[in-house]
Design a protein around this motif. Structure first.
Motif, PDB file in Angstrom:
ATOM      1  N   PRO A  17       0.851  -1.193   0.000  1.00 37.17           N
ATOM      2  CA  PRO A  17       0.000   0.000   0.000  1.00 37.17           C
ATOM      3  C   PRO A  17       0.887   1.243   0.000  1.00 37.17           C
ATOM      4  O   PRO A  17       1.942   1.261   0.646  1.00 37.17           O
ATOM      5  CB  PRO A  17      -0.782  -0.131   1.309  1.00 37.17           C
ATOM      6  N   LEU A  18       0.455   2.272  -0.716  1.00 37.32           N
ATOM      7  CA  LEU A  18       1.295   3.468  -0.873  1.00 37.32           C
ATOM      8  C   LEU A  18       0.470   4.721  -0.614  1.00 37.32           C
ATOM      9  O   LEU A  18      -0.548   4.948  -1.277  1.00 37.32           O
ATOM     10  CB  LEU A  18       1.877   3.498  -2.287  1.00 37.32           C
ATOM     11  N   ILE A  25       9.549   5.237  -1.101  1.00 37.87           N
ATOM     12  CA  ILE A  25       9.000   4.159  -1.933  1.00 37.87           C
ATOM     13  C   ILE A  25      10.049   3.541  -2.851  1.00 37.87           C
ATOM     14  O   ILE A  25      10.053   2.322  -3.068  1.00 37.87           O
ATOM     15  CB  ILE A  25       7.775   4.649  -2.750  1.00 37.87           C
ATOM     16  N   GLN A  26      10.970   4.318  -3.374  1.00 40.31           N
ATOM     17  CA  GLN A  26      11.946   3.736  -4.291  1.00 40.31           C
ATOM     18  C   GLN A  26      12.897   2.778  -3.572  1.00 40.31           C
ATOM     19  O   GLN A  26      13.207   1.701  -4.096  1.00 40.31           O
ATOM     20  CB  GLN A  26      12.719   4.836  -5.023  1.00 40.31           C
ATOM     21  N   ASP A  95       5.292  -2.466   3.619  1.00 38.63           N
ATOM     22  CA  ASP A  95       4.857  -1.073   3.635  1.00 38.63           C
ATOM     23  C   ASP A  95       5.855  -0.203   2.894  1.00 38.63           C
ATOM     24  O   ASP A  95       7.051  -0.492   2.858  1.00 38.63           O
ATOM     25  CB  ASP A  95       4.673  -0.579   5.072  1.00 38.63           C
ATOM     26  N   ALA A  96       5.374   0.898   2.348  1.00 39.64           N
ATOM     27  CA  ALA A  96       6.155   1.704   1.416  1.00 39.64           C
ATOM     28  C   ALA A  96       7.348   2.413   2.051  1.00 39.64           C
ATOM     29  O   ALA A  96       8.241   2.870   1.337  1.00 39.64           O
ATOM     30  CB  ALA A  96       5.248   2.732   0.728  1.00 39.64           C
ATOM     31  N   ASP A  97       7.380   2.522   3.382  1.00 38.60           N
ATOM     32  CA  ASP A  97       8.517   3.170   4.034  1.00 38.60           C
ATOM     33  C   ASP A  97       9.445   2.172   4.717  1.00 38.60           C
ATOM     34  O   ASP A  97      10.349   2.567   5.458  1.00 38.60           O
ATOM     35  CB  ASP A  97       8.041   4.221   5.038  1.00 38.60           C
ATOM     36  N   ASP A  98       9.227   0.888   4.464  1.00 44.72           N
ATOM     37  CA  ASP A  98      10.062  -0.157   5.065  1.00 44.72           C
ATOM     38  C   ASP A  98      10.831  -0.913   3.987  1.00 44.72           C
ATOM     39  O   ASP A  98      10.576  -0.750   2.795  1.00 44.72           O
ATOM     40  CB  ASP A  98       9.192  -1.117   5.877  1.00 44.72           C
ATOM     41  N   GLN A  99      11.750  -1.773   4.405  1.00 39.43           N
ATOM     42  CA  GLN A  99      12.583  -2.497   3.442  1.00 39.43           C
ATOM     43  C   GLN A  99      12.813  -3.926   3.889  1.00 39.43           C
ATOM     44  O   GLN A  99      12.903  -4.210   5.085  1.00 39.43           O
ATOM     45  CB  GLN A  99      13.945  -1.798   3.280  1.00 39.43           C
ATOM     46  N   HIS A 164       4.797  -9.263  12.246  1.00 39.62           N
ATOM     47  CA  HIS A 164       4.770  -7.874  11.799  1.00 39.62           C
ATOM     48  C   HIS A 164       4.259  -7.886  10.365  1.00 39.62           C
ATOM     49  O   HIS A 164       4.581  -8.789   9.600  1.00 39.62           O
ATOM     50  CB  HIS A 164       6.155  -7.243  11.881  1.00 39.62           C
ATOM     51  N   THR A 165       3.494  -6.879  10.007  1.00 37.02           N
ATOM     52  CA  THR A 165       2.904  -6.865   8.663  1.00 37.02           C
ATOM     53  C   THR A 165       3.953  -7.060   7.577  1.00 37.02           C
ATOM     54  O   THR A 165       3.728  -7.791   6.605  1.00 37.02           O
ATOM     55  CB  THR A 165       2.160  -5.539   8.414  1.00 37.02           C
ATOM     56  N   ILE A 166       5.122  -6.447   7.740  1.00 39.81           N
ATOM     57  CA  ILE A 166       6.105  -6.475   6.661  1.00 39.81           C
ATOM     58  C   ILE A 166       6.924  -7.754   6.611  1.00 39.81           C
ATOM     59  O   ILE A 166       7.676  -7.967   5.655  1.00 39.81           O
ATOM     60  CB  ILE A 166       7.047  -5.257   6.731  1.00 39.81           C
ATOM     61  N   THR A 167       6.809  -8.617   7.620  1.00 41.99           N
ATOM     62  CA  THR A 167       7.586  -9.863   7.609  1.00 41.99           C
ATOM     63  C   THR A 167       6.703 -11.107   7.541  1.00 41.99           C
ATOM     64  O   THR A 167       7.222 -12.221   7.467  1.00 41.99           O
ATOM     65  CB  THR A 167       8.466  -9.967   8.869  1.00 41.99           C
TER      66      THR A 167
END
Length: 315
Positions: A17-18, A25-26, A95-99, A164-167
């Protein structure tokens, strides 16, 4: 070294989601492109961004990427829409601010192959508390094996959340069966979903790092002040007879109440009314009952120490 996998059909669908993350984001998308496991598609749902997020996302070119725009309906609607458009049997969220770190999907793929009957899979994560300053997670059960099945999400998540949502990667059929993210909840949607999943499913987990979670970025949902809504979310589960779930709910209520007190929000009194002080540590009891002025002083000290690279547990 990257290992090439067939690109059709994808093994993973990555849903991002952005919303107004033009400065992040990049790097987020590049972290997906840097995965050693390459058999995936990426579905980016721009949720009505008013900055250059959409333009920045379009500049990262890859045939596996699909980019969609919608009016601003919230992160739950964006994620659910991404899942509806997905082609893979396993859904990964970012998420767009995570990596992600390069081996995240490869580790998940290995766990799926070794535990084919399980539905939930997750890697560990670092918390970026300030630019290039990290805190490692702490869980309330031992997670020392390279991979292990955790049968009680709540027992394991009384410090940091195991999921966690991103993992987290979830089998698509299970996500749909559980109703996905609740679009009526503007904040705390992940907590709501994890409670529902934790009541039914074990988690295949590795303590190896798969991602870094950014808590200082602009428009970070964790910084919003939906205290009342978050407390109402917890009340929906407080009558379920599950010892560790109730401890998990109580600790979330404590954290929300503390945040509300710092913000001088009346939700503090609702949290205090429902809080079970017998389940808190001595330190937590003291912090919760401190005058807000003194609590703010301690918070400022914590922020100063963080900038110096010293992290003091939550205030």
């Amino acid at each position: 070294m990257k290992t090439e996998q067939p690109i059709s059909p994808p093994f993973f669908s990555v849903v991002i989601p952005l919303y107004n993350k033009e400065n992040f984001i990049q790097n987020c998308l590049k972290s997906v492109l840097n995965q050693s496991f390459t058999n995936f598609e990426v579905i980016i749902i721009d949720d009505g961004s008013t900055d250059e997020s959409f333009t920045k996302a379009k500049q990262i070119k890859d045939p596996r990427f699909s980019l969609y725009q919608q009016k601003n309906h919230g992160v739950s609607v964006a994620r659910n829409k991404g899942v509806k458009k997905s082609k893979a049997a396993f859904i990964a969220f970012l998420d767009a601010d995570d990596q992600w770190y390069p081996e995240h999907l490869a580790m998940i793929y290995s766990m799926i192959k070794n535990h084919p009957k399980q539905q939930l899979f997750a890697t560990n994560y670092q918390i970026e508390i300030a630019p290039k300053q990290y805190r490692n997670t702490k869980f309330s059960v031992a997670v020392t094996k390279p991979t292990q099945v955790i049968n009680n999400f709540f027992e394991a998540s009384l410090k940091d959340s195991l999921l966690h949502t991103i993992t987290t990667v979830i089998r698509k059929s299970v996500f749909i069966e559980e109703g996905g993210f609740n679009p009526s909840i503007p904040s705390g949607q992940d907590t709501d979903l994890f409670i529902r999943l934790g009541l039914k499913y074990a988690i295949v987990f590795t303590p190896k790092l798969g991602a870094k979670y950014n808590i200082f970025s602009e428009n970070n949902l964790s910084k919003t002040k939906h205290f009342k809504i978050r407390l109402q979310l917890l009340k929906a589960y407080e009558n379920i007879e599950n010892e560790y779930l109730q401890q998990y709910i109580n600790l979330n209520r404590y954290a929300i109440g503390l945040g509300a007190k710092l913000a001088k929000n009346k939700a503090f009194y609702s949290a205090k009314k429902d809080l079970n002080f017998n389940l808190l540590s001595t330190k937590q009891k003291i912090l919760f009952l401190l005058p807000s002025r003194l609590l703010k002083v301690l918070k400022k000290i914590q922020d100063i120490m963080t900038k110096k690279g010293i992290y003091i547990t939550s205030i």
